[in-house]
Each structure stands twice: as structure tokens, then as C-alpha cells.
Design an enzyme around this catalytic site. Structure first.
Site, short mmCIF file in Angstrom:
data_model
loop_
_atom_site.label_atom_id
_atom_site.label_comp_id
_atom_site.label_asym_id
_atom_site.label_seq_id
_atom_site.Cartn_x
_atom_site.Cartn_y
_atom_site.Cartn_z
N ARG A 117 38.79 2.55 -0.24
CA ARG A 117 39.58 1.37 0.13
C ARG A 117 40.11 0.71 -1.14
NH1 ARG A 117 40.24 2.93 4.53
NH2 ARG A 117 39.52 2.06 6.49
N HIS A 157 48.12 5.60 1.58
CA HIS A 157 46.99 5.55 2.53
C HIS A 157 47.13 6.64 3.61
CE1 HIS A 157 43.71 2.75 4.30
NE2 HIS A 157 43.54 3.98 4.75
P1 NDP Z 1 30.10 7.16 6.03
O1 NDP Z 1 29.61 5.90 6.59
O2 NDP Z 1 29.76 8.43 6.72
O3 NDP Z 1 29.60 7.31 4.51
C1 NDP Z 1 29.55 6.25 3.63
C2 NDP Z 1 28.79 6.65 2.40
O4 NDP Z 1 28.79 5.57 1.46
C3 NDP Z 1 27.32 6.96 2.69
O5 NDP Z 1 26.89 8.05 1.91
C4 NDP Z 1 26.60 5.68 2.25
O6 NDP Z 1 25.26 5.88 1.84
C5 NDP Z 1 27.46 5.30 1.06
N1 NDP Z 1 27.28 3.89 0.74
C6 NDP Z 1 27.59 2.78 1.48
N2 NDP Z 1 27.23 1.66 0.84
C7 NDP Z 1 26.69 2.05 -0.32
C8 NDP Z 1 26.12 1.35 -1.41
N3 NDP Z 1 26.04 0.02 -1.42
N4 NDP Z 1 25.64 2.06 -2.44
C9 NDP Z 1 25.70 3.41 -2.43
N5 NDP Z 1 26.22 4.14 -1.44
C10 NDP Z 1 26.71 3.46 -0.40
O7 NDP Z 1 31.67 7.01 5.88
P2 NDP Z 1 32.79 8.16 5.88
O8 NDP Z 1 32.39 9.21 4.93
O9 NDP Z 1 33.14 8.55 7.25
O10 NDP Z 1 34.05 7.31 5.31
C11 NDP Z 1 33.98 6.69 4.05
C12 NDP Z 1 35.17 5.75 3.85
O11 NDP Z 1 36.35 6.50 3.64
C13 NDP Z 1 35.54 4.86 5.04
O12 NDP Z 1 34.66 3.74 5.12
C14 NDP Z 1 36.96 4.46 4.71
O13 NDP Z 1 36.96 3.29 3.93
C15 NDP Z 1 37.47 5.64 3.87
N6 NDP Z 1 38.52 6.39 4.57
C16 NDP Z 1 39.75 6.46 3.98
C17 NDP Z 1 40.75 7.18 4.56
C18 NDP Z 1 42.05 7.32 3.87
O14 NDP Z 1 42.98 7.90 4.43
N7 NDP Z 1 42.19 6.84 2.64
C19 NDP Z 1 40.56 7.89 5.83
C20 NDP Z 1 39.23 7.75 6.36
C21 NDP Z 1 38.25 7.02 5.74
P3 NDP Z 1 24.14 6.38 2.89
O15 NDP Z 1 24.54 7.79 3.24
O16 NDP Z 1 22.90 6.33 2.12
O17 NDP Z 1 24.22 5.45 4.06
C1 OXD Z 2 40.23 5.19 8.05
C2 OXD Z 2 41.50 5.14 7.37
O1 OXD Z 2 39.35 4.38 7.74
O2 OXD Z 2 42.48 5.68 7.90
O3 OXD Z 2 40.06 6.04 8.93
O4 OXD Z 2 41.58 4.62 6.27
#
Ligand code: NDP
Ligand code: OXD
Length: 309
Positions: free
Chosen positions: A224, A272
Site C-alpha cells: 500500500r 495500482h
Molecule cells: P495476508 O494477510 O495473507 O498476509 C499479510 C502478511 O503480512 C502476513 O505474513 C503477516 O504476518 C504480515 N504482517 C502483517 N503485519 C505485520 C507486522 N506488523 N509485522 C510483520 N509482518 C506483518 O495478506 P495478502 O498476502 O493477501 O495481501 C497483502 C497485501 O497486499 C494486502 O493487504 C494489500 O495491501 C496488498 N495488495 C495489493 C495489491 C495490488 O494490486 N497492489 C493487490 C492485492 C493485495 P503473519 O503471517 O505472521 O500474520
Molecule cells: C487489493 C488491491 O487489496 O487491489 O486487493 O489492492
């Protein structure tokens, strides 16, 4: 049961049509004409106006169109106790693996430098190492990060991840928590950010973090825009601490036309679109979860409101 939809973002087809095809027996209404609000049991939304979800007294579940839910959780008046389900669907995951693999390979094989050489008509044989000697690190290692790692592992990259809790994934060295961050950064040449935006991760891509990477590291941020301290990225690029950056997300989107990122020679910028929720597979997840709720089960992929993801 009635579903209400507020997509915000344009898609190829109407979400209503896709939903009706999957659940023809159920009603689907548009946000602009909700009808009797007591009928609404499910909402499928991107970023509804603050306070509006609370207006539906019989809401059983809120489905996010995106994997990230920061835009939903910013609403201080979200209805209490209603599960929020984030988007986890195979096509979105596939799209992210494609995006990340593309940009990791691009930096690994020094494509921006080769393109510059071509523009300058310079024949210089740049010798890149092969993948086993290239260290890629995932900041955030959930659904998306782990799938990207699966593809990069097949290419034999040297992989590590940083997450809140430890992970056991083949071919990926796991670091976690505050103590794990510095050693993770110290070994990472290509840093891929796939964190959710939460109070803890806001502004994490800053000068302090960049200083802990090896000099000349590459950054790929598909998390993000709120993760970025954007002046710090520019400074790190200008000083050479970062060799280049691929940025798919920004603090302000659409990115203002006067942003220095547009024309920065070391920045690859995408609007994005690293990965986009695909309609048929997304609605399959929604329908599957509606059926679970109606069978008295908890929906899958619910968000922990306290953690913010
Ligand atoms: P998940 O919830 O599956 O994974 C999030 C990861 O971040 C987990 O490994 C989690 O740790 C880790 N995490 C969260 N908080 C912390 C912290 N404080 N310290 C360390 N690690 C942390 O999410 P997704 O993989 O499905 O998606 C990730 C992000 O990708 C979304 O939230 C979104 O913002 C972004 N996204 C962007 C898109 C784009 O087109 N640019 C499209 C889709 C998503 P743990 O495993 O230990 O819980
Ligand atoms: C998502 C994105 O969070 O599109 O799926 O960024």
C-alpha cells in the site's frame, strides 16, 4: 438473503450480473438504490462512505473486494460483531505472482541498465549472477507473498521472509517480529513489500529501513502507498542506497501529475494494478462464504479487526 454491492472500481462486467449468474435465486441490489435496508444481509464493497455500513441492521457479513482492508477498517463506525472477509481468490494470487516475478527478474537481470545501454548505444557485457546467488526478501509473507515465493523458489532464488509470526515454507528462510527485521534486511538485495497497511506497518518503507539494506538494493512495493515515506524513497534513490524502485501504490492515488515519481529515471511506476480481483473467481469465494454462513459456519478469510488485516 440480499446482497448489496458497491464496487467503486471499474471492471469488465457488472458485478451484479456475475453474482446473479452464480446465485440466480438470490437478490442483488445496488448501493445507490438499496430498497428496504432491513433486507440486506451481505455487503460486497471496496471503500463505502464512512458510517454507511452501520445503516444495515441485519448485516451478517461484509465482503471486501480487495485483499487489503485498510480502506474498510478506517471506518470508525463499522457495525460491531459483523465478520469482515478479505478477498482471497486464486486469480488475484496468480496476478501478484506474475507481477512480482516480472519485476524481480527485471532487476535481477539488470534490465533497466541494459535498456539504458541500448539507448546510449553502449555495448557493455553486463554479467549478472544467476538466481541462486540473488537474495530476495518478502516484507509480509501471507497468501500473496507465499505464492510469489513458490514461483521464485522454482527459479532457485535465495529467499527470505519477514512476518509477524514465524513461517515454515520450503526454500524460504523465515524472520519474524521486531528482532527479525534487521537481519532480514541485511541479507536482502531485492525487497518485495506485500504487507497489509496497519498501524504497525504505516510508513515502514523509510530511510531507517533502507539504510539496513545492502547498498544498491532494489525495492518493489505492491503493498500500500501508506507503507511509503515517499520523500525517503526519493532520497534513497538519489543517494544510491536504493538502485531502483518499482512502485505500484502511492499515498495519493491516482498519483498527482506533478509527482516526482512519474519522471524519475530509477522508478518504474504502475497504477495500482499489480494484481486485480477477477470477477468470476471472486464471486465464487463470496458465494462459498454465503453458503457457509447460512449453514451456521464461520466464513473463511476473516479479518482480525485488532490486528488490522
Ligand atoms: P495476508 O494477510 O495473507 O498476509 C499479510 C502478511 O503480512 C502476513 O505474513 C503477516 O504476518 C504480515 N504482517 C502483517 N503485519 C505485520 C507486522 N506488523 N509485522 C510483520 N509482518 C506483518 O495478506 P495478502 O498476502 O493477501 O495481501 C497483502 C497485501 O497486499 C494486502 O493487504 C494489500 O495491501 C496488498 N495488495 C495489493 C495489491 C495490488 O494490486 N497492489 C493487490 C492485492 C493485495 P503473519 O503471517 O505472521 O500474520
Ligand atoms: C487489493 C488491491 O487489496 O487491489 O486487493 O489492492
Amino acid at each position: 438473503m440480499t446482497l448489496i454491492i458497491k464496487p467503486d472500481l471499474e471492471h469488465t462486467r457488472s458485478w451484479h450480473d456475475v453474482f446473479r449468474e452464480a446465485m440466480p435465486e438470490r437478490e442483488c441490489r445496488d448501493w445507490a438504490s438499496p430498497g428496504e435496508i432491513a433486507d440486506i444481509e451481505y455487503a460486497f464493497v471496496w471503500a463505502p462512505p464512512l458510517g454507511e455500513l452501520r445503516k444495515f441492521p441485519n448485516l451478517k457479513c461484509i465482503f471486501s473486494i480487495g485483499a487489503g482492508v485498510d480502506h474498510l477498517l478506517r471506518d470508525p463506525d463499522l457495525p460491531d460483531g459483523v465478520p469482515i472477509v478479505r478477498m482471497v481468490e486464486p486469480e488475484l494470487t496468480q496476478g501478484m505472482a506474475e507481477f512480482v516475478t516480472l519485476h524481480v527478474l527485471r532487476y535481477h537481470r539488470e534490465v533497466p541498465t541494459l535498456e539504458q545501454q541500448q539507448r546510449d548505444r553502449v555495448w557493455h557485457e553486463l554479467i549478472a549472477p544467476t538466481a541462486p546467488s540473488r537474495k530476495v526478501g518478502f516484507l509480509g509473507f501471507g497468501v500473496l507473498g507465499q505464492d510469489c515465493a513458490r514461483v521464485l523458489h522454482a527459479l532457485k532464488f535465495d529467499l527470505a521472509s519477514w512476518s509477524r509470526t514465524p513461517k515454515q515454507v520450503e526454500g524460504v528462510q523465515s524472520f519474524h517480529g521486531a528482532d527479525g527485521l534487521d537481519p532480514f534486511l541485511a541479507r536482502t538485495e531485492i525487497l518485495v513489500c506485500l504487507l497489509p497497511l496497519t498501524a504497525e506497518t504505516e510508513g515502514i518503507l523509510n530511510s531507517d529501513l533502507f539504510a539496513k539494506l545492502p547498498r544498491g538494493a532494489w525495492l518493489i512495493n505492491a503493498g500500500r502507498g501508506g507503507h511509503q515515506v515517499e520523500d525517503d524513497i526519493l532520497e534513497a534513490l538519489d543517494s544510491g542506497q536504493l538502485a531502483a524502485a518499482t512502485l505500484d501504490v502511492f499515498r495519493t492515488e491516482p498519483l498527482p501529475t506533478d509527482s516526482p515519481f512519474w519522471a524519475h529515471p530509477k522508478v518504474t511506476l504502475t497504477p495500482h494494478i499489480a494484481s486485480v480481483t477477477q470477477q468470476v473467481s471472486a464471486i465464487e469465494q463470496v458465494v462459498g462464504n454465503i453458503r457457509r454462513v447460512e449453514a451456521g459456519k464461520l466464513p473463511l478469510n476473516t479479518v482480525d479487526r485488532k490486528l488490522g488485516y
